[in-house]
Motif scaffolding. Structure first.
Motif, PDB file in Angstrom:
ATOM      1  N   MET B  68       3.391  -0.075   4.043  1.00 18.32           N
ATOM      2  CA  MET B  68       4.048   0.982   3.281  1.00 18.32           C
ATOM      3  C   MET B  68       3.993   0.676   1.782  1.00 18.32           C
ATOM      4  SD  MET B  68       5.372   3.123   5.568  1.00 18.32           S
ATOM      5  CE  MET B  68       6.327   4.051   4.417  1.00 18.32           C
ATOM      6  N   TYR B  69       4.259  -0.605   1.436  1.00 18.94           N
ATOM      7  CA  TYR B  69       4.226  -0.966   0.022  1.00 18.94           C
ATOM      8  C   TYR B  69       2.803  -0.924  -0.532  1.00 18.94           C
ATOM      9  CZ  TYR B  69       9.129  -2.269  -0.139  1.00 18.94           C
ATOM     10  OH  TYR B  69      10.487  -2.223  -0.119  1.00 18.94           O
ATOM     11  N   PHE B  70       1.848  -1.368   0.271  1.00 17.37           N
ATOM     12  CA  PHE B  70       0.447  -1.320  -0.174  1.00 17.37           C
ATOM     13  C   PHE B  70       0.039   0.119  -0.466  1.00 17.37           C
ATOM     14  CE2 PHE B  70      -2.381  -5.123   0.316  1.00 17.37           C
ATOM     15  CZ  PHE B  70      -1.361  -6.049   0.279  1.00 17.37           C
ATOM     16  N   ASP B  71       0.483   1.029   0.390  1.00 21.67           N
ATOM     17  CA  ASP B  71       0.155   2.439   0.205  1.00 21.67           C
ATOM     18  C   ASP B  71       0.791   2.957  -1.078  1.00 21.67           C
ATOM     19  OD1 ASP B  71      -1.001   4.882   1.021  1.00 21.67           O
ATOM     20  OD2 ASP B  71       0.943   5.569   1.755  1.00 21.67           O
ATOM     21  N   TYR B  72       2.058   2.551  -1.290  1.00 22.05           N
ATOM     22  CA  TYR B  72       2.791   3.047  -2.453  1.00 22.05           C
ATOM     23  C   TYR B  72       2.152   2.584  -3.761  1.00 22.05           C
ATOM     24  CZ  TYR B  72       6.459   3.553  -5.913  1.00 22.05           C
ATOM     25  OH  TYR B  72       7.153   3.867  -7.042  1.00 22.05           O
ATOM     26  N   PHE B  73       1.751   1.316  -3.802  1.00 20.95           N
ATOM     27  CA  PHE B  73       1.171   0.799  -5.029  1.00 20.95           C
ATOM     28  C   PHE B  73      -0.289   1.223  -5.216  1.00 20.95           C
ATOM     29  CE2 PHE B  73       4.615  -2.428  -4.468  1.00 20.95           C
ATOM     30  CZ  PHE B  73       5.316  -2.072  -5.605  1.00 20.95           C
ATOM     31  N   GLY B  74      -0.786   1.982  -4.258  1.00 15.70           N
ATOM     32  CA  GLY B  74      -2.141   2.503  -4.407  1.00 15.70           C
ATOM     33  C   GLY B  74      -3.230   1.504  -4.074  1.00 15.70           C
ATOM     34  N   TRP B  75      -2.872   0.389  -3.448  1.00 19.03           N
ATOM     35  CA  TRP B  75      -3.873  -0.614  -3.085  1.00 19.03           C
ATOM     36  C   TRP B  75      -4.621  -0.209  -1.829  1.00 19.03           C
ATOM     37  CZ3 TRP B  75       0.391  -4.854  -3.499  1.00 19.03           C
ATOM     38  CH2 TRP B  75       0.688  -5.058  -4.853  1.00 19.03           C
ATOM     39  N   LEU B  76      -3.942   0.576  -1.003  1.00 12.67           N
ATOM     40  CA  LEU B  76      -4.524   0.912   0.292  1.00 12.67           C
ATOM     41  C   LEU B  76      -4.189   2.364   0.579  1.00 12.67           C
ATOM     42  CD1 LEU B  76      -5.801  -0.257   2.918  1.00 12.67           C
ATOM     43  CD2 LEU B  76      -3.485  -0.621   3.716  1.00 12.67           C
ATOM     44  N   ASP B  77      -5.188   3.128   1.006  1.00  7.08           N
ATOM     45  CA  ASP B  77      -4.947   4.521   1.328  1.00  7.08           C
ATOM     46  C   ASP B  77      -4.722   4.632   2.833  1.00  7.08           C
ATOM     47  OD1 ASP B  77      -4.815   7.186   1.594  1.00  7.08           O
ATOM     48  OD2 ASP B  77      -6.643   7.634   0.485  1.00  7.08           O
ATOM     49  N   LEU B  78      -3.452   4.771   3.222  1.00  7.67           N
ATOM     50  CA  LEU B  78      -3.147   4.780   4.664  1.00  7.67           C
ATOM     51  C   LEU B  78      -3.796   5.961   5.382  1.00  7.67           C
ATOM     52  CD1 LEU B  78       0.553   3.644   5.211  1.00  7.67           C
ATOM     53  CD2 LEU B  78      -1.550   2.358   5.490  1.00  7.67           C
ATOM     54  N   SER B  79      -4.171   6.999   4.631  1.00 12.05           N
ATOM     55  CA  SER B  79      -4.810   8.135   5.297  1.00 12.05           C
ATOM     56  C   SER B  79      -6.256   7.828   5.646  1.00 12.05           C
ATOM     57  CB  SER B  79      -4.736   9.368   4.404  1.00 12.05           C
ATOM     58  OG  SER B  79      -5.430   9.119   3.205  1.00 12.05           O
ATOM     59  N   LYS B  80      -6.799   6.722   5.107  1.00 10.60           N
ATOM     60  CA  LYS B  80      -8.211   6.408   5.381  1.00 10.60           C
ATOM     61  C   LYS B  80      -8.392   5.349   6.454  1.00 10.60           C
ATOM     62  CE  LYS B  80     -10.466   7.644   1.061  1.00 10.60           C
ATOM     63  NZ  LYS B  80     -11.112   7.128  -0.137  1.00 10.60           N
ATOM     64  N   ILE B  81      -7.301   4.745   6.928  1.00 12.34           N
ATOM     65  CA  ILE B  81      -7.479   3.676   7.903  1.00 12.34           C
ATOM     66  C   ILE B  81      -7.624   4.250   9.305  1.00 12.34           C
ATOM     67  CG2 ILE B  81      -6.231   2.019   6.503  1.00 12.34           C
ATOM     68  CD1 ILE B  81      -3.881   2.344   8.433  1.00 12.34           C
ATOM     69  N   PHE B  82      -8.121   3.403  10.210  1.00 14.00           N
ATOM     70  CA  PHE B  82      -8.336   3.824  11.595  1.00 14.00           C
ATOM     71  C   PHE B  82      -6.997   3.920  12.317  1.00 14.00           C
ATOM     72  CE2 PHE B  82      -8.726   2.307  16.003  1.00 14.00           C
ATOM     73  CZ  PHE B  82      -9.531   3.306  16.518  1.00 14.00           C
ATOM     74  N   ILE B  83      -6.757   5.060  12.938  1.00 11.91           N
ATOM     75  CA  ILE B  83      -5.557   5.219  13.755  1.00 11.91           C
ATOM     76  C   ILE B  83      -6.004   5.282  15.207  1.00 11.91           C
ATOM     77  CG2 ILE B  83      -3.597   6.719  14.290  1.00 11.91           C
ATOM     78  CD1 ILE B  83      -3.303   5.454  11.591  1.00 11.91           C
ATOM     79  N   LEU B  84      -5.402   4.400  16.012  1.00  5.88           N
ATOM     80  CA  LEU B  84      -5.741   4.360  17.432  1.00  5.88           C
ATOM     81  C   LEU B  84      -5.519   5.743  18.059  1.00  5.88           C
ATOM     82  CD1 LEU B  84      -6.280   1.991  19.579  1.00  5.88           C
ATOM     83  CD2 LEU B  84      -3.895   2.336  20.174  1.00  5.88           C
TER      84      LEU B  84
END
Lengths: 203, 200, 176
Positions: B68-84
């Motif tokens: 959640m924090y990675f997403d917030y700081f813009g380091w990781l785009d949670l919408s681009k990761i693989f969702i099972l």
């Protein structure tokens, strides 16, 4: 031992509660109208057809041509290695994932400037950098690259240089079928200018 | 910025080097935490050793909150990761079969690899069993294909299904996990009093 | 120092292990865009064996056929390399903490080694079958899936541990 665990438990709860505060901040992330206006006024988003042709010939991997016309138009004629994303479908599917990739320049192409420009404004509004517009669109492409006009004999030397580059590019993009070109299946409307226009003329 | 490989920041050639390095870290953590012993693992079901619950749920809440924090700081785009992808009934069935396999075999696939590395024969047999199981599944696939693909909801997250923001799930899992850590500490103490021969 | 190392396996603090594992999941997602896994590697080796013995049969098999490709071996996948790393990592930790010894079997006080090995084999087979239905095992589906808030991951996690607790009583002789 237990005291440390109490401290860690509190830390973890604080961190988890902290995530609740994160969401609203993210939704506000959008470009300021003033910034957008400044970007729209500046002509830096335009890339000339000559530049596009040069990069295509060089096989520049950082260039991504995105054709924003309809699928039917795209099938009739399109630039080599271009990708068709009609403006209407910009937000659909995973189309947005093509933009904002580091090190890639996205250049929008349409028949003239207008549709490409509109798409460009949309991507700017969505916060993507490094998107551009091919100046003059495919009409200009036809006039300058596919069917270049020889400059008048008293023109400046740079115009002849441009012309010779365009001639070379014409050979590259149309191949041996230069003569067949006009009566072939290509049906993009080309608004031809008077024959007197010089090669370096912009669209 | 992230995820790095799908975004092309790290080239595809590094893929397998990174895979091995991440695997080494994974294996090291599993073994060092005591997952190379089936008796440590199954302790979670009998109350004499809650190491599985501790490691698993600590990892889960740290990863949830951290992402959640990675997403917030813009380091990781949670919408681009693989969702099972979610297949409701096959997954419940699969989970039940795995639960049975877990209590009989005493390992899960990842932990069995580390246990083989330090010389546990039961882990070796477990891995051979895994191999046989997947082989049987493949051969029988035509018979169960319909069930296998039923209940498909696509690659959905908890937020997609319930409409509740992910942060609430992170908080709920954190609170439940922390409560479980304190509760199991007491249970473990009581159960261990009655167990003489097990080495901790 | 009378054999204390042998009798007292030194494990790291489980919460430390958990935090490290959680950070590792974040790192994995950050780098690769997906989580960790383990059962996928066994699936790859099953497909490889089948493909070596009978290439036609494997391609025709509706399940294994989808993992066969003409340009590389089915072993050439991310999870196979990752699982190789898991093995090496376990070995490394075992060497550092002095747990690498000759082949041995862990079993509860009421059963023999032989019985334990048979149950390990059966348990493994069941786990293998279940992991295919669950689209992953404890690490791939339950842990990495739940950590990325996937509904499927949470379903698998609760069904594995729920079943484990329900059935634990019936198989208590195996372990305590």
């Amino acid at each position: 031992m237990n005291r440390n665990y109490i401290f860690l438990t509190i830390l973890m709860i604080v961190l988890a509660v902290g995530t609740l505060m994160l969401k609203p901040a993210k939704q506000l992330k959008q470009i300021e109208p003033e910034t957008l206006l400044k970007e729209i006024v500046q002509p830096t988003r335009y890339i000339s057809t000559d530049e596009v042709a040069k990069r295509l010939i060089q096989g520049d991997p950082s260039l991504l041509l995105v054709d924003v016309r309809s699928e039917a138009e795209f099938e009739k004629y399109s630039l080599p290695r271009s990708l068709n994303i009609p403006t209407e479908k910009l937000m659909a599917d995973d189309n947005l994932s093509y933009f904002g990739v580091p090190g890639t320049k996205v250049v929008f192409v349409s028949n003239d400037d207008i549709k490409a420009d509109q798409t460009w404004v949309l991507t700017k509004r969505l916060g993507f950098n490094s998107t551009y517009v091919m100046k003059g669109g495919l009409n200009c492409w036809m006039e300058t690259i596919i069917d270049p006009v020889e400059p008048s004999p008293d023109a400046e030397e740079t115009e002849f240089k441009t012309y010779s580059f365009r001639k070379g590019a014409q050979m590259y993009f149309t191949g041996a079928q230069v003569d067949d070109f006009n009566d072939s299946k290509v049906e993009v409307q080309v608004r031809r200018k008077e024959k007197t226009s010089v090669a370096s003329g912009g669209c | 910025m992230g995820p790095l490989i799908p975004n092309g920041i790290i080239g595809g050639g590094w893929d397998f080097v990174i895979a091995i390095l991440l695997g080494v870290a994974f294996g090291f953590i599993l073994e060092a935490s005591g997952f190379s012993s089936s008796r440590n693992i199954t302790g979670v079901f009998y109350g004499y050793n809650f190491v599985v619950l501790r490691v698993f749920f600590t990892a889960l809440i740290v990863a949830m909150v951290g992402l959640m924090y990675f997403d917030y700081f813009g380091w990781l785009d949670l919408s681009k990761i693989f969702i099972l992808p979610t297949y409701v009934t096959p997954m419940i069935f699969g989970g039940v079969v795995m639960g049975l396999g877990f209590i009989l075999g005493g390992f899960c696939p990842g932990t069995s690899f580390t246990a083989i590395a330090i010389g546990k024969l039961d882990a070796l047999l477990f891995t051979i069993g895994l191999y046989i199981g997947i082989f049987i599944f493949s051969l029988g696939y035509p018979l169960i294909e319909g069930f296998y693909n039923s209940g498909n909801l696509g690659n959905v997250t908890l937020t997609d299904v319930t409409g509740i923001p992910a942060a609430w799930f992170a908080l709920a899992f954190t609170v439940v996990a922390l409560a479980a850590f304190w509760g199991t500490m007491i249970i473990e103490k009581r159960v261990r009093k009655n167990m003489k021969e097990y080495k901790f | 120092m009378k054999n204390t190392m042998d009798n007292q396996p030194k494990y790291i603090n489980p919460y430390l292990g958990g935090v490290l594992l959680g950070l590792l999941i974040i790192a994995t997602v950050f780098i690769t865009g997906r989580g960790l896994g383990a059962s996928g590697a066994i699936k790859s080796s099953v497909v490889t064996t089948a493909n070596t013995i009978s290439p036609e049969g494997t391609k025709e098999n509706a399940y294994m056929g989808q993992f066969v490709s003409d340009d590389h071996s089915p072993m050439y996948t991310w999870l196979v390399f990752e699982s190789l790393g898991v093995f090496l990592g376990g070995l490394l930790s075992g060497i550092i903490f002095g747990r690498v010894k000759k082949f041995r079997t862990d079993h509860g006080p009421k059963i023999t080694s032989r019985k334990r090995l048979i149950f390990a084999l059966i348990g493994g087979a069941l786990f293998g079958i279940g992991s295919q239905f669950g689209r992953g095992c404890t690490s791939g589906a339950a842990l990495s899936g739940s950590a990325t808030f996937a509904l499927g991951g949470v379903i698998v996690m609760f069904s594995i541990f729920g079943t484990g607790y329900i059935l634990a009583y019936f198989f208590r002789k195996l372990w305590i």
